[in-house]
Scaffold this motif. Sequence first.
Motif, PDB file in Angstrom:
ATOM      1  N   MET A  67      -1.377   7.623   3.702  1.00  0.00           N
ATOM      2  CA  MET A  67       0.048   7.645   3.326  1.00  0.00           C
ATOM      3  C   MET A  67       0.267   6.785   2.087  1.00  0.00           C
ATOM      4  O   MET A  67       0.136   5.552   2.160  1.00  0.00           O
ATOM      5  N   PRO A  68       0.505   7.391   0.909  1.00  0.00           N
ATOM      6  CA  PRO A  68       0.613   6.576  -0.315  1.00  0.00           C
ATOM      7  C   PRO A  68       1.772   5.585  -0.261  1.00  0.00           C
ATOM      8  O   PRO A  68       2.864   5.914   0.186  1.00  0.00           O
ATOM      9  N   THR A  69       1.460   4.389  -0.693  1.00  0.00           N
ATOM     10  CA  THR A  69       2.432   3.289  -0.615  1.00  0.00           C
ATOM     11  C   THR A  69       2.650   2.686  -1.996  1.00  0.00           C
ATOM     12  O   THR A  69       1.692   2.498  -2.749  1.00  0.00           O
ATOM     13  N   LEU A  70       3.902   2.386  -2.310  1.00  0.00           N
ATOM     14  CA  LEU A  70       4.204   1.626  -3.525  1.00  0.00           C
ATOM     15  C   LEU A  70       4.284   0.147  -3.162  1.00  0.00           C
ATOM     16  O   LEU A  70       5.017  -0.233  -2.251  1.00  0.00           O
ATOM     17  N   HIS A  71       3.492  -0.659  -3.865  1.00  0.00           N
ATOM     18  CA  HIS A  71       3.562  -2.108  -3.707  1.00  0.00           C
ATOM     19  C   HIS A  71       4.224  -2.683  -4.950  1.00  0.00           C
ATOM     20  O   HIS A  71       3.884  -2.288  -6.069  1.00  0.00           O
ATOM     21  N   THR A  72       5.161  -3.598  -4.770  1.00  0.00           N
ATOM     22  CA  THR A  72       5.702  -4.297  -5.927  1.00  0.00           C
ATOM     23  C   THR A  72       5.316  -5.769  -5.813  1.00  0.00           C
ATOM     24  O   THR A  72       5.207  -6.304  -4.712  1.00  0.00           O
ATOM     25  N   LEU A  73       5.089  -6.395  -6.958  1.00  0.00           N
ATOM     26  CA  LEU A  73       4.697  -7.814  -6.988  1.00  0.00           C
ATOM     27  C   LEU A  73       5.526  -8.503  -8.061  1.00  0.00           C
ATOM     28  O   LEU A  73       5.496  -8.103  -9.226  1.00  0.00           O
ATOM     29  N   ASN A  74       6.272  -9.542  -7.677  1.00  0.00           N
ATOM     30  CA  ASN A  74       7.143 -10.199  -8.653  1.00  0.00           C
ATOM     31  C   ASN A  74       6.773 -11.654  -8.918  1.00  0.00           C
ATOM     32  O   ASN A  74       7.529 -12.383  -9.543  1.00  0.00           O
ATOM     33  N   ARG A  75       5.587 -12.071  -8.422  1.00  0.00           N
ATOM     34  CA  ARG A  75       5.155 -13.463  -8.644  1.00  0.00           C
ATOM     35  C   ARG A  75       4.006 -13.521  -9.644  1.00  0.00           C
ATOM     36  O   ARG A  75       3.207 -12.596  -9.726  1.00  0.00           O
ATOM     37  N   SER A  76       3.908 -14.640 -10.354  1.00  0.00           N
ATOM     38  CA  SER A  76       2.886 -14.818 -11.381  1.00  0.00           C
ATOM     39  C   SER A  76       1.509 -15.041 -10.728  1.00  0.00           C
ATOM     40  O   SER A  76       1.425 -15.328  -9.528  1.00  0.00           O
ATOM     41  N   PRO A  77       0.427 -14.936 -11.506  1.00  0.00           N
ATOM     42  CA  PRO A  77      -0.924 -15.161 -10.962  1.00  0.00           C
ATOM     43  C   PRO A  77      -1.107 -16.551 -10.376  1.00  0.00           C
ATOM     44  O   PRO A  77      -2.107 -16.808  -9.692  1.00  0.00           O
ATOM     45  N   ILE A 131      -3.611  -3.384   0.032  1.00  0.00           N
ATOM     46  CA  ILE A 131      -3.478  -2.187  -0.800  1.00  0.00           C
ATOM     47  C   ILE A 131      -4.696  -1.268  -0.608  1.00  0.00           C
ATOM     48  O   ILE A 131      -5.817  -1.740  -0.406  1.00  0.00           O
ATOM     49  N   ARG A 132      -4.442   0.040  -0.626  1.00  0.00           N
ATOM     50  CA  ARG A 132      -5.491   1.033  -0.354  1.00  0.00           C
ATOM     51  C   ARG A 132      -5.619   1.998  -1.536  1.00  0.00           C
ATOM     52  O   ARG A 132      -4.644   2.207  -2.276  1.00  0.00           O
ATOM     53  N   PRO A 133      -6.810   2.594  -1.721  1.00  0.00           N
ATOM     54  CA  PRO A 133      -6.971   3.582  -2.795  1.00  0.00           C
ATOM     55  C   PRO A 133      -5.907   4.670  -2.693  1.00  0.00           C
ATOM     56  O   PRO A 133      -5.612   5.132  -1.588  1.00  0.00           O
ATOM     57  N   GLY A 134      -5.341   5.036  -3.827  1.00  0.00           N
ATOM     58  CA  GLY A 134      -4.274   6.034  -3.834  1.00  0.00           C
ATOM     59  C   GLY A 134      -2.885   5.418  -3.837  1.00  0.00           C
ATOM     60  O   GLY A 134      -1.898   6.105  -4.092  1.00  0.00           O
ATOM     61  N   ASP A 135      -2.827   4.102  -3.529  1.00  0.00           N
ATOM     62  CA  ASP A 135      -1.545   3.402  -3.597  1.00  0.00           C
ATOM     63  C   ASP A 135      -1.185   3.117  -5.051  1.00  0.00           C
ATOM     64  O   ASP A 135      -2.009   3.289  -5.952  1.00  0.00           O
ATOM     65  N   THR A 136       0.035   2.686  -5.265  1.00  0.00           N
ATOM     66  CA  THR A 136       0.508   2.337  -6.603  1.00  0.00           C
ATOM     67  C   THR A 136       1.010   0.900  -6.585  1.00  0.00           C
ATOM     68  O   THR A 136       1.620   0.471  -5.604  1.00  0.00           O
ATOM     69  N   LEU A 137       0.722   0.175  -7.663  1.00  0.00           N
ATOM     70  CA  LEU A 137       1.207  -1.208  -7.788  1.00  0.00           C
ATOM     71  C   LEU A 137       2.157  -1.296  -8.971  1.00  0.00           C
ATOM     72  O   LEU A 137       1.821  -0.875 -10.076  1.00  0.00           O
ATOM     73  N   LEU A 138       3.345  -1.829  -8.730  1.00  0.00           N
ATOM     74  CA  LEU A 138       4.307  -2.057  -9.811  1.00  0.00           C
ATOM     75  C   LEU A 138       4.507  -3.556  -9.974  1.00  0.00           C
ATOM     76  O   LEU A 138       4.922  -4.250  -9.038  1.00  0.00           O
ATOM     77  N   LEU A 139       4.209  -4.054 -11.173  1.00  0.00           N
ATOM     78  CA  LEU A 139       4.420  -5.466 -11.493  1.00  0.00           C
ATOM     79  C   LEU A 139       5.804  -5.620 -12.091  1.00  0.00           C
ATOM     80  O   LEU A 139       6.186  -4.869 -12.992  1.00  0.00           O
ATOM     81  N   LEU A 140       6.564  -6.576 -11.585  1.00  0.00           N
ATOM     82  CA  LEU A 140       7.869  -6.838 -12.186  1.00  0.00           C
ATOM     83  C   LEU A 140       8.122  -8.341 -12.221  1.00  0.00           C
ATOM     84  O   LEU A 140       7.359  -9.108 -11.633  1.00  0.00           O
ATOM     85  N   LEU A 155       9.174   6.021  -8.490  1.00  0.00           N
ATOM     86  CA  LEU A 155       7.997   5.588  -7.730  1.00  0.00           C
ATOM     87  C   LEU A 155       8.375   5.246  -6.294  1.00  0.00           C
ATOM     88  O   LEU A 155       7.626   5.513  -5.360  1.00  0.00           O
ATOM     89  N   THR A 156       9.545   4.649  -6.116  1.00  0.00           N
ATOM     90  CA  THR A 156      10.028   4.314  -4.773  1.00  0.00           C
ATOM     91  C   THR A 156      10.146   5.572  -3.921  1.00  0.00           C
ATOM     92  O   THR A 156       9.810   5.575  -2.740  1.00  0.00           O
ATOM     93  N   CYS A 157      10.647   6.644  -4.545  1.00  0.00           N
ATOM     94  CA  CYS A 157      10.908   7.884  -3.799  1.00  0.00           C
ATOM     95  C   CYS A 157       9.637   8.715  -3.617  1.00  0.00           C
ATOM     96  O   CYS A 157       9.466   9.365  -2.582  1.00  0.00           O
ATOM     97  N   GLU A 158       8.735   8.679  -4.612  1.00  0.00           N
ATOM     98  CA  GLU A 158       7.516   9.501  -4.560  1.00  0.00           C
ATOM     99  C   GLU A 158       6.547   9.016  -3.490  1.00  0.00           C
ATOM    100  O   GLU A 158       5.819   9.815  -2.892  1.00  0.00           O
ATOM    101  N   ASN A 159       6.512   7.697  -3.267  1.00  0.00           N
ATOM    102  CA  ASN A 159       5.606   7.149  -2.266  1.00  0.00           C
ATOM    103  C   ASN A 159       6.271   7.133  -0.893  1.00  0.00           C
ATOM    104  O   ASN A 159       7.480   6.925  -0.779  1.00  0.00           O
ATOM    105  N   ASP A 160       5.453   7.352   0.146  1.00  0.00           N
ATOM    106  CA  ASP A 160       6.019   7.430   1.505  1.00  0.00           C
ATOM    107  C   ASP A 160       6.508   6.076   1.997  1.00  0.00           C
ATOM    108  O   ASP A 160       7.467   5.981   2.748  1.00  0.00           O
ATOM    109  N   LYS A 161       5.784   5.031   1.576  1.00  0.00           N
ATOM    110  CA  LYS A 161       6.110   3.690   2.065  1.00  0.00           C
ATOM    111  C   LYS A 161       6.295   2.742   0.892  1.00  0.00           C
ATOM    112  O   LYS A 161       5.816   2.997  -0.220  1.00  0.00           O
ATOM    113  N   LEU A 162       6.941   1.631   1.172  1.00  0.00           N
ATOM    114  CA  LEU A 162       7.243   0.640   0.137  1.00  0.00           C
ATOM    115  C   LEU A 162       6.989  -0.753   0.699  1.00  0.00           C
ATOM    116  O   LEU A 162       7.470  -1.086   1.785  1.00  0.00           O
TER     117      LEU A 162
END
Lengths: 95, 130
Positions: A1-11, A24-33, A84-91
């Motif tokens: 089930m493709p999942t969008l992950h967002t990350l808003n913290r610095s390294p 995070i799993r292969p096929g997932d998407t990561l959005l940095l903000l 991206l929020t809508c395209e992925n099944d989970k967030l």
Amino acid sequence: MPTLHTLNRSPANIQLFEQLINTIRPGDTLLLLEDGVYYCLQNKLNRKIQDIQVYALKDDVHARGIPIEQSDVLLASYEDFVNLTCENDKLVNWY
Amino acid sequence: MKLSILVLGSPYNSQAAYSALRYTQAALDSGHEIYRVFFYQDGVHACSNLPAPPQDEFNTYEAWQTLQEKHELDCVTCIAAAARRGVLNEEESKRHNLPAFNLATQFSLSGLGQLIEANAESDRLVTFGA
């Protein structure tokens, strides 16, 4: 089930990134903000997360003056973020 | 799609309230429905009508109030998180016997049940953490 992950913290927030990597799993998407876009400065990002498409929020990248020409990260607008929020099944929002 | 937004950070301490604002605007522009915007933890500070930022700076408070009015958004502020941070409407101010109230009229005070219900009723809940 493709999942969008967002990350808003610095390294600087190492534990949060470790949690993300373990989840995070292969096929997932990561959005940095927000300060998450500082990951664009790290070459090791793409080595650690394989088969993950990484986006960075354009306005936050520009606000911080980060060069991303040589990275595999794609720039995303807020509209892209919504799509991206809508395209992925989970967030999952990491913060 | 039916989307709900959770704001956990206050203006100036984090970018959460601003990012959530931009996301909500983009979602509405793309034709999505915003079921509810829930302000929780330090996010409740965004619901005050007293901050007076310098005129040449972006006013996150005013922008949320304007967006709520324009789209008649259901903007809910957590009553317990708000009370302990001094964000009160007239009724709560009187109940606590306090001298003033500052919750912008565009927001309504309610409980965490509204967040749970938004999560259950929406296709996605987007969290803007601090």
